[in-house]
Write a protein that holds these residues in place. Structure first.
Motif, short mmCIF file in Angstrom:
data_model
loop_
_atom_site.label_atom_id
_atom_site.label_comp_id
_atom_site.label_asym_id
_atom_site.label_seq_id
_atom_site.Cartn_x
_atom_site.Cartn_y
_atom_site.Cartn_z
N TYR A 6 1.42 4.94 7.12
CA TYR A 6 -0.02 5.22 7.19
C TYR A 6 -0.57 5.70 5.85
CZ TYR A 6 -0.20 4.73 12.29
OH TYR A 6 -0.18 4.24 13.58
N LYS A 7 0.22 6.50 5.13
CA LYS A 7 -0.20 6.96 3.81
C LYS A 7 -0.38 5.80 2.84
CE LYS A 7 1.57 11.70 3.72
NZ LYS A 7 2.58 12.62 3.09
N HIS A 8 0.56 4.86 2.88
CA HIS A 8 0.46 3.66 2.01
C HIS A 8 -0.78 2.86 2.36
CE1 HIS A 8 5.03 3.53 0.90
NE2 HIS A 8 4.38 4.54 0.37
N ALA A 9 -1.07 2.76 3.66
CA ALA A 9 -2.27 2.02 4.10
C ALA A 9 -3.54 2.69 3.59
CB ALA A 9 -2.28 1.93 5.62
N LYS A 51 -6.45 1.98 14.48
CA LYS A 51 -5.62 3.17 14.28
C LYS A 51 -4.94 3.12 12.91
CE LYS A 51 -1.93 5.75 16.55
NZ LYS A 51 -0.95 5.74 17.68
N TYR A 52 -4.43 1.95 12.55
CA TYR A 52 -3.70 1.80 11.29
C TYR A 52 -4.62 1.93 10.07
CZ TYR A 52 -0.82 -0.40 7.66
OH TYR A 52 -0.14 -0.66 6.51
N LEU A 53 -5.81 1.33 10.16
CA LEU A 53 -6.77 1.38 9.05
C LEU A 53 -7.63 2.64 9.07
CD1 LEU A 53 -7.89 -2.36 8.96
CD2 LEU A 53 -6.28 -1.22 7.44
N VAL A 135 -9.12 -9.23 -2.07
CA VAL A 135 -8.91 -9.69 -0.69
C VAL A 135 -7.72 -8.93 -0.09
CG1 VAL A 135 -8.55 -11.64 0.86
CG2 VAL A 135 -9.72 -11.99 -1.33
N PRO A 136 -7.95 -7.95 0.79
CA PRO A 136 -6.84 -7.24 1.43
C PRO A 136 -6.08 -8.17 2.38
CG PRO A 136 -8.92 -6.06 1.67
CD PRO A 136 -9.26 -7.43 1.19
N LEU A 137 -4.76 -8.03 2.36
CA LEU A 137 -3.90 -8.91 3.14
C LEU A 137 -3.11 -8.10 4.16
CD1 LEU A 137 -2.95 -11.92 3.32
CD2 LEU A 137 -1.10 -11.28 1.76
N LEU A 138 -3.20 -8.50 5.42
CA LEU A 138 -2.46 -7.84 6.50
C LEU A 138 -1.39 -8.80 7.04
CD1 LEU A 138 -5.51 -6.35 8.37
CD2 LEU A 138 -3.65 -4.96 7.47
N TYR A 139 -0.22 -8.24 7.34
CA TYR A 139 0.84 -9.04 7.96
C TYR A 139 1.66 -8.13 8.88
CZ TYR A 139 3.94 -7.01 4.40
OH TYR A 139 4.63 -6.14 3.59
N VAL A 146 1.22 -4.15 8.48
CA VAL A 146 1.32 -3.67 7.10
C VAL A 146 0.14 -4.20 6.28
CG1 VAL A 146 2.73 -3.63 4.99
CG2 VAL A 146 3.84 -3.64 7.23
N LEU A 147 -0.50 -3.31 5.54
CA LEU A 147 -1.53 -3.70 4.57
C LEU A 147 -0.83 -3.83 3.21
CD1 LEU A 147 -4.47 -4.20 3.68
CD2 LEU A 147 -4.73 -1.72 3.43
N GLU A 148 -0.80 -5.04 2.70
CA GLU A 148 -0.05 -5.30 1.46
C GLU A 148 -0.66 -4.59 0.26
OE1 GLU A 148 2.14 -9.26 0.19
OE2 GLU A 148 0.09 -9.29 -0.52
N LYS A 149 0.19 -4.23 -0.67
CA LYS A 149 -0.25 -3.61 -1.92
C LYS A 149 -1.17 -4.57 -2.67
CE LYS A 149 1.72 -1.59 -6.10
NZ LYS A 149 2.98 -1.36 -6.87
#
Length: 244
Positions: A6-9, A51-53, A135-139, A146-149
C-alpha cells in the motif's frame, strides 16, 4: 507485506498527482485479460481497487474490449460478464471494431489528456503504455493488485516539466533586464575593476639551500667503532698450558 504494498501504491500515485495532475475519481480502463486474472484469483475489483488506491474510482471499459471477449468464446466468458458491469467509454470504433490493445492505446493517445489508468495483463499493451508519459499501469500479481512504478519516460517527462517551471520565460528575462537597467545594476557591474593577475610569489620561487657540508660532517662523526670479540679459553686448556 500488505502495508508495504500500500505504501508503494501511495508513493507511485503521488508521483502522478504531483506531476501529471491526476485527481479523484480515478478513471481506470480495464480489458478482458485483467478481468480474467481477477476471476482466477477471486479478486472483487469494485471493492479492492478503491481500497488499494485509497480513493474514489470509476471502473471503465470500451466496446472493443467487450467485443474481443465475446469473440474468444468460452475461455473468456467470465471476463466478459465482469466487463459488462463496467461503464463503456466511447472509443470511436463502433462501426469498425478493433482489438482491445489498439482501442486502449487510442484512448490514451500521446499525452493521456483524460488521465486514464490502464489495467491489463497483456504484455504487448504494457510495453506500448510504458512508452507514453503519464499513464499509470495496473496489473495483478498472483492474488494482489499492483500499481507499477512510473516508467523511465514518465520520470524524464516529469523532470523536464519541473525544469520548465523553474527556468524564467523570455518575457520574464526581458522584465528582469529592464529592472536591472532601471536600478543601474549593469553599469555598476561594468565599472567594477577586475583584479590584475600578479606575478608568482617570490618566496615560493626561492631555491632551497643544499646542506651538503653539514651532512658530510655528521656522517664522519657517526662512524661506527669496531668491536673486537674477546676469545674465552676453556679451563682445562689453561691448566695444560701452565703445566707446559
Amino acid at each position: 507485506m500488505k502495508i508495504k504494498r500500500y505504501k508503494h501504491a501511495r508513493r507511485n500515485l503521488n508521483f502522478y498527482r504531483n506531476n501529471f495532475n491526476f485527481r479523484e475519481p480515478h478513471q481506470i480502463l480495464i480489458d478482458g485479460t485483467f478481468c480474467r486474472s481477477a476471476l482466477q484469483y477471486k479478486i472483487n475489483l469494485k471493492e479492492q481497487l478503491p481500497k488499494y488506491l485509497g480513493g474514489e474510482v470509476q471502473l471503465l471499459t470500451t466496446e472493443c474490449c467487450i467485443k474481443e471477449t465475446e469473440l474468444l468464446g468460452s475461455a473468456t466468458y467470465g471476463a466478459m460478464l465482469i466487463l459488462k458491469r463496467f461503464k463503456p467509454r466511447i472509443c470511436g470504433h463502433r462501426n469498425n471494431p478493433t482489438t482491445a490493445k489498439e482501442c486502449m492505446l487510442s484512448m490514451i493517445g500521446t499525452d493521456n489528456k483524460n488521465r486514464y489508468f490502464i489495467a491489463t495483463q497483456d504484455p504487448e499493451l504494457t510495453k506500448h503504455v510504458q512508452k507514453t508519459a503519464g499513464v499509470p499501469l495496473l496489473y495483478i500479481n498472483f492474488n494482489a493488485i499492483v500499481l507499477e512504478k512510473p516508467s523511465v519516460i514518465s520520470m524524464k517527462a516529469a523532470e523536464a516539466m519541473i525544469e520548465a517551471k523553474v527556468k524564467p520565460s523570455e518575457q520574464e528575462k526581458e522584465a528582469i533586464d529592464k529592472l536591472k537597467k532601471a536600478a543601474g545594476i549593469e553599469e555598476a557591474v561594468r565599472r567594477k575593476k577586475r583584479k590584475r593577475k600578479g606575478g608568482p610569489n617570490p618566496l615560493s620561487c626561492k631555491k632551497k639551500k643544499v646542506k651538503v657540508a653539514e651532512d658530510a660532517s655528521k656522517t664522519e662523526g657517526k662512524r661506527k667503532r669496531k668491536r673486537h670479540k674477546r676469545v674465552r679459553i676453556a679451563s682445562h686448556a689453561k691448566e695444560q698450558s701452565s703445566n707446559d
